[in-house]
Structures are given as structure tokens and as C-alpha cells.
Design a protein around this motif. Structure first.
Motif, PDB file in Angstrom:
ATOM      1  N   ILE A 130      -6.043  -2.093  -6.624  1.00  0.00           N
ATOM      2  CA  ILE A 130      -6.469  -3.311  -5.930  1.00  0.00           C
ATOM      3  C   ILE A 130      -7.197  -4.268  -6.862  1.00  0.00           C
ATOM      4  CG2 ILE A 130      -7.733  -4.237  -3.960  1.00  0.00           C
ATOM      5  CD1 ILE A 130      -5.378  -2.453  -3.202  1.00  0.00           C
ATOM      6  N   ARG A 131      -8.166  -3.743  -7.597  1.00  0.00           N
ATOM      7  CA  ARG A 131      -8.951  -4.510  -8.575  1.00  0.00           C
ATOM      8  C   ARG A 131      -9.487  -5.823  -7.995  1.00  0.00           C
ATOM      9  NH1 ARG A 131      -5.019  -1.871 -11.631  1.00  0.00           N
ATOM     10  NH2 ARG A 131      -3.529  -3.583 -11.526  1.00  0.00           N
ATOM     11  N   ASP A 132      -8.984  -6.977  -8.430  1.00  0.00           N
ATOM     12  CA  ASP A 132      -9.550  -8.278  -8.041  1.00  0.00           C
ATOM     13  C   ASP A 132      -9.230  -8.690  -6.604  1.00  0.00           C
ATOM     14  OD1 ASP A 132     -10.569  -8.495 -10.575  1.00  0.00           O
ATOM     15  OD2 ASP A 132      -8.841  -9.605 -11.351  1.00  0.00           O
ATOM     16  N   TYR A 133      -8.515  -7.845  -5.858  1.00  0.00           N
ATOM     17  CA  TYR A 133      -8.130  -8.197  -4.490  1.00  0.00           C
ATOM     18  C   TYR A 133      -8.841  -7.319  -3.468  1.00  0.00           C
ATOM     19  CZ  TYR A 133      -4.447 -10.953  -6.682  1.00  0.00           C
ATOM     20  OH  TYR A 133      -3.752 -11.878  -7.433  1.00  0.00           O
ATOM     21  N   GLU A 134     -10.075  -6.921  -3.779  1.00  0.00           N
ATOM     22  CA  GLU A 134     -10.811  -5.998  -2.919  1.00  0.00           C
ATOM     23  C   GLU A 134     -10.971  -6.524  -1.494  1.00  0.00           C
ATOM     24  OE1 GLU A 134     -15.052  -3.521  -2.806  1.00  0.00           O
ATOM     25  OE2 GLU A 134     -14.487  -4.694  -4.565  1.00  0.00           O
ATOM     26  N   GLU A 135     -11.144  -7.815  -1.335  1.00  0.00           N
ATOM     27  CA  GLU A 135     -11.331  -8.364   0.007  1.00  0.00           C
ATOM     28  C   GLU A 135     -10.081  -8.201   0.871  1.00  0.00           C
ATOM     29  OE1 GLU A 135     -11.373 -12.772   0.256  1.00  0.00           O
ATOM     30  OE2 GLU A 135     -11.168 -12.689  -1.928  1.00  0.00           O
ATOM     31  N   HIS A 136      -8.936  -7.993   0.232  1.00  0.00           N
ATOM     32  CA  HIS A 136      -7.678  -7.807   0.968  1.00  0.00           C
ATOM     33  C   HIS A 136      -7.302  -6.326   1.088  1.00  0.00           C
ATOM     34  CE1 HIS A 136      -6.946 -12.132   0.850  1.00  0.00           C
ATOM     35  NE2 HIS A 136      -7.242 -12.109  -0.438  1.00  0.00           N
ATOM     36  N   TYR A 137      -8.231  -5.450   0.744  1.00  0.00           N
ATOM     37  CA  TYR A 137      -7.938  -4.012   0.759  1.00  0.00           C
ATOM     38  C   TYR A 137      -7.380  -3.531   2.106  1.00  0.00           C
ATOM     39  CZ  TYR A 137      -8.676   1.029   0.821  1.00  0.00           C
ATOM     40  OH  TYR A 137      -8.496   2.388   0.970  1.00  0.00           O
ATOM     41  N   PRO A 138      -7.983  -3.886   3.256  1.00  0.00           N
ATOM     42  CA  PRO A 138      -7.465  -3.361   4.527  1.00  0.00           C
ATOM     43  C   PRO A 138      -5.989  -3.683   4.747  1.00  0.00           C
ATOM     44  CG  PRO A 138      -9.625  -4.348   4.850  1.00  0.00           C
ATOM     45  CD  PRO A 138      -9.197  -4.711   3.460  1.00  0.00           C
ATOM     46  N   VAL A 139      -5.579  -4.910   4.437  1.00  0.00           N
ATOM     47  CA  VAL A 139      -4.182  -5.304   4.640  1.00  0.00           C
ATOM     48  C   VAL A 139      -3.269  -4.573   3.661  1.00  0.00           C
ATOM     49  CG1 VAL A 139      -2.544  -7.215   4.474  1.00  0.00           C
ATOM     50  CG2 VAL A 139      -4.749  -7.560   5.579  1.00  0.00           C
ATOM     51  N   ILE A 140      -3.659  -4.537   2.399  1.00  0.00           N
ATOM     52  CA  ILE A 140      -2.831  -3.886   1.381  1.00  0.00           C
ATOM     53  C   ILE A 140      -2.676  -2.397   1.692  1.00  0.00           C
ATOM     54  CG2 ILE A 140      -2.696  -3.250  -1.061  1.00  0.00           C
ATOM     55  CD1 ILE A 140      -4.246  -5.858  -1.667  1.00  0.00           C
ATOM     56  N   PHE A 141      -3.776  -1.746   2.039  1.00  0.00           N
ATOM     57  CA  PHE A 141      -3.735  -0.304   2.320  1.00  0.00           C
ATOM     58  C   PHE A 141      -2.892  -0.017   3.560  1.00  0.00           C
ATOM     59  CE2 PHE A 141      -5.466   3.564   4.259  1.00  0.00           C
ATOM     60  CZ  PHE A 141      -5.352   4.447   3.199  1.00  0.00           C
ATOM     61  N   SER A 142      -3.054  -0.820   4.608  1.00  0.00           N
ATOM     62  CA  SER A 142      -2.310  -0.607   5.851  1.00  0.00           C
ATOM     63  C   SER A 142      -0.808  -0.795   5.643  1.00  0.00           C
ATOM     64  CB  SER A 142      -2.818  -1.572   6.929  1.00  0.00           C
ATOM     65  OG  SER A 142      -2.059  -1.461   8.108  1.00  0.00           O
ATOM     66  N   GLU A 143      -0.431  -1.870   4.955  1.00  0.00           N
ATOM     67  CA  GLU A 143       0.989  -2.151   4.738  1.00  0.00           C
ATOM     68  C   GLU A 143       1.622  -1.103   3.823  1.00  0.00           C
ATOM     69  OE1 GLU A 143       2.953  -4.431   6.053  1.00  0.00           O
ATOM     70  OE2 GLU A 143       1.365  -5.301   7.286  1.00  0.00           O
ATOM     71  N   ALA A 144       0.912  -0.687   2.790  1.00  0.00           N
ATOM     72  CA  ALA A 144       1.449   0.330   1.877  1.00  0.00           C
ATOM     73  C   ALA A 144       1.621   1.667   2.599  1.00  0.00           C
ATOM     74  CB  ALA A 144       0.529   0.494   0.670  1.00  0.00           C
ATOM     75  N   SER A 145       0.659   2.023   3.453  1.00  0.00           N
ATOM     76  CA  SER A 145       0.742   3.277   4.202  1.00  0.00           C
ATOM     77  C   SER A 145       1.943   3.272   5.142  1.00  0.00           C
ATOM     78  CB  SER A 145      -0.547   3.502   5.002  1.00  0.00           C
ATOM     79  OG  SER A 145      -1.671   3.613   4.145  1.00  0.00           O
ATOM     80  N   GLU A 146       2.173   2.128   5.802  1.00  0.00           N
ATOM     81  CA  GLU A 146       3.325   2.037   6.710  1.00  0.00           C
ATOM     82  C   GLU A 146       4.634   2.121   5.944  1.00  0.00           C
ATOM     83  OE1 GLU A 146       5.063  -0.251  10.493  1.00  0.00           O
ATOM     84  OE2 GLU A 146       2.947  -0.315  10.025  1.00  0.00           O
ATOM     85  N   SER A 147       4.704   1.447   4.807  1.00  0.00           N
ATOM     86  CA  SER A 147       5.915   1.487   3.990  1.00  0.00           C
ATOM     87  C   SER A 147       6.194   2.897   3.502  1.00  0.00           C
ATOM     88  CB  SER A 147       5.782   0.547   2.790  1.00  0.00           C
ATOM     89  OG  SER A 147       5.666  -0.799   3.209  1.00  0.00           O
ATOM     90  N   LEU A 148       5.155   3.606   3.107  1.00  0.00           N
ATOM     91  CA  LEU A 148       5.307   4.974   2.625  1.00  0.00           C
ATOM     92  C   LEU A 148       5.857   5.877   3.726  1.00  0.00           C
ATOM     93  CD1 LEU A 148       4.554   6.367  -0.126  1.00  0.00           C
ATOM     94  CD2 LEU A 148       2.548   7.262   1.058  1.00  0.00           C
ATOM     95  N   LYS A 149       5.376   5.669   4.949  1.00  0.00           N
ATOM     96  CA  LYS A 149       5.854   6.480   6.071  1.00  0.00           C
ATOM     97  C   LYS A 149       7.294   6.149   6.419  1.00  0.00           C
ATOM     98  CE  LYS A 149       4.797   7.822  10.827  1.00  0.00           C
ATOM     99  NZ  LYS A 149       3.746   7.867  11.869  1.00  0.00           N
ATOM    100  N   LEU A 150       7.613   4.873   6.467  1.00  0.00           N
ATOM    101  CA  LEU A 150       8.946   4.456   6.890  1.00  0.00           C
ATOM    102  C   LEU A 150      10.008   4.816   5.862  1.00  0.00           C
ATOM    103  CD1 LEU A 150      10.697   3.014   8.950  1.00  0.00           C
ATOM    104  CD2 LEU A 150      10.113   0.854   7.867  1.00  0.00           C
ATOM    105  N   ALA A 151       9.737   4.554   4.599  1.00  0.00           N
ATOM    106  CA  ALA A 151      10.740   4.760   3.569  1.00  0.00           C
ATOM    107  C   ALA A 151      10.827   6.207   3.085  1.00  0.00           C
ATOM    108  CB  ALA A 151      10.466   3.835   2.384  1.00  0.00           C
TER     109      ALA A 151
END
Length: 306
Positions: A130-151
Motif C-alpha cells: 500500500i505504502r503511500d496509499y494508506e488512506e485507501h487501505y480499506p478499499v484496496i484490501f476489500s477489492e483484493a480479497s474479493e478478487s482473490l476469492k472469485l478468481a
């Protein structure tokens, strides 16, 4: 000649009202599946080629069209001259593109952690991805988790909420990840879950023709090697069958021979129709109750297990 009752069953599969709802549901589910496949395509190719997470960002920049700066681009008109050469500047990625890249990088990072059977912490994700995008962590983590489950059929579960530690496990109770079948090292639980969805939504059995028709919508073709998962026919008709998750059998008395897919005993033992229906509904962005016959079947299955 195919037995009349068997032949009529296939006609009813296509003509019945519930079957039509199932067909429409399967087709509508392709949209989010394709979107996820496109989103992780760069990650998947890098994983199979041994790339690094950061390389996806450079490849995006390389593929972006250059911005052409001309005399009317905001520069003072007196600077323009007849021998002026157009300047090409690399565009700054939008926030949407930047976040999308972070999601892709995090999917890649989580896949590596799954392969190594390692726990993950929020602090590690922030520091490594995440590094410089810490404020967007919830969105990035949620979307990545969903993608990991689906794919890939992998769930991200929090095991220590105090320090935000996560473990990666196969979805829906499935204990098999197929990492030693097909393309080595790539989890294939997502493909297995997808096949169970297709079979259940088609009425607990599906003709081989219809099975491949659905899979073709996400780039899986009979007899064509997939860049990430390998040869799909062997996975679905051999590996998943040998593991007990699918049954691939000839339709009795069919001439010429026709084949169909059903759930295998291990699928019935490890997961449930309700879990599969709920997973499918989440992919199709619908409610499980919008498939009344399938929902009733899933409820009966739950009652028989009680």
C-alpha cells in the motif's frame, strides 16, 4: 438413439421456466467474472512468468498513449513556431488507475503468501504494497480479497483483530487447491467452485456442451491451453474427478456418446448447495431467493444434513 426420457430431460433443461432463469443467471454472472479476470490478468501473467509486483505499474505506463502537447495546450502563443516539435509527455495515472494497480499488486502479494502458507499482517501489507496509499487501505484490501476469492477460491480471514493478522484458506469448505495439477503453484479452487456453481444452477447436472459454453465466457475453452491454469479439459474431466469433486459420465444409451457433469461425493461432503448458491448469487450480484427452485433445493439439502 438416445433414450426418449433422457432426451426429453435435456429438452426440458433448456425449455423449463426455472432452467431459463438458471441460464440467464449463469450468463449474467459472466459480467463480474470477466471484470475480475481482466483486473487480475496482469497479476496472473506475472505470477506464471515469475514477475514482480511492481512490474505491473511499469507495463501500464508503457501501454498508455503519450499526451501530445501542441501550441494550444496552454503554453503562451508566442512560444509557438513553425519548426516547433510536438512534445510527448507521459500522462499522470488517475487515482482510479493507481488504486486498481494497488489492488492487482495486493492480489499478487496475497497469492505468494498463500503459496508459502504464511500469515499476513496489516502492517506488512501497508509496508510492502500500500505504502503511500494508506488512506485507501480499506478499499484496496476489500477489492483484493474479493478478487482473490472469485478468481482463485481463497478467503482472507482475520485471526487476530488486535494486530490485524490474516490467514488464507480455501473457500466454502473446499480442502483442495489443485496447486499440483495443471499449471503448478496456481490455486484452482476458484475453477472448482465455478464448476460446482454451473452444475447446481443447471439443475444438479449439466451437459458437457453447456458446461463448456459457460466456461468459454471467461476464456476457458475445451482443448485450448489456458495461460494461467493450463489445459482445462484435463482439470475438469480428470483431476477434479480423481479428487472426487466432480463426476464426468456418459449419458446412458446416448448414441453418439454424450457426457455430463455432476457433483462428486467429496463436493457433497465438504460444501453445501446453499453455500454454492450464495457464492453464485454474490457473483451475479443478486439474491439467492431470486432462484426459487434452486433455493428450495438448497434448503432441502440443509434439512437432510441436519
Amino acid at each position: 438413439m438416445m433414450h426418449h426420457t433422457r432426451d426429453s430431460r435435456y429438452r426440458n433443461l433448456q425449455d423449463g421456466s426455472q432452467s431459463q432463469r438458471g441460464v440467464r443467471g449463469l450468463d449474467s454472472a459472466q459480467v463480474p467474472m470477466v471484470e475480475e479476470a481482466e483486473m487480475i490478468a496482469t497479476t496472473s501473467r506475472e505470477l506464471s512468468d515469475g514477475g514482480t509486483p511492481g512490474s505491473s505499474q511499469s507495463s501500464l505506463r508503457a501501454s498508455s498513449p503519450p499526451m501530445v502537447m501542441g501550441p494550444n495546450s496552454g503554453r503562451p502563443s508566442d512560444e509557438a513556431s513553425h519548426n516547433e516539435v510536438e512534445e510527448h509527455e507521459e500522462p499522470v495515472p488517475s487515482m482510479h488507475d493507481a488504486l486498481k494497480l494497488k489492488i492487482v499488486e495486493l492480489v499478487y502479494f496475497l497469492l505468494l503468501k498463500y503459496q508459502r502458507k504464511e500469515l499476513i499482517t496489516k502492517a506488512e501489507i501497508l509496508d510492502s504494497v500500500i505504502r503511500d496509499y494508506e488512506e485507501h487501505y480499506p478499499v484496496i484490501f476489500s477489492e483484493a480479497s474479493e478478487s482473490l476469492k472469485l478468481a482463485f477460491g481463497i478467503d482472507v480471514l482475520e485471526v487476530n483483530p488486535l494486530i490485524h493478522t490474516y490467514v488464507l484458506i480455501s473457500s466454502l469448505g473446499i480442502t483442495y487447491d489443485g496447486m499440483y495439477h495443471g499449471a503448478l503453484g496456481i490455486p484452482k479452487t476458484g475453477l472448482l467452485i465455478m464448476s460446482l456453481c454451473i452444475i447446481f444452477m443447471e439443475g444438479n447436472y449439466v451437459s458437457e456442451e453447456r458446461f463448456w459454453e459457460v466456461l468459454s465466457k471467461i476464456g476457458m475453452y475445451d482443448g485450448r491451453n489456458h495461460f494461467l491454469f493450463g489445459e482445462p479439459r484435463k482439470l475438469f474431466t480428470k483431476n477434479f474427478v480423481q479428487e472426487g469433486y466432480l463426476e464426468y459420465r456418459r449419458v446412458p444409451e446416448s448414441d453418439p456418446p454424450r457426457f455430463e457433469f455432476l457433483w462428486g461425493p467429496r463436493a457433497h461432503a465438504e460444501t453445501t448447495k446453499m453455500k454454492i448458491l450464495e457464492f453464485f448469487a454474490s457473483v451475479a450480484r443478486s439474491d439467492p431467493r431470486s432462484y426459487p427452485d434452486r433455493y428450495a433445493d438448497a434448503l432441502r439439502d440443509e434439512g437432510e444434513r441436519a
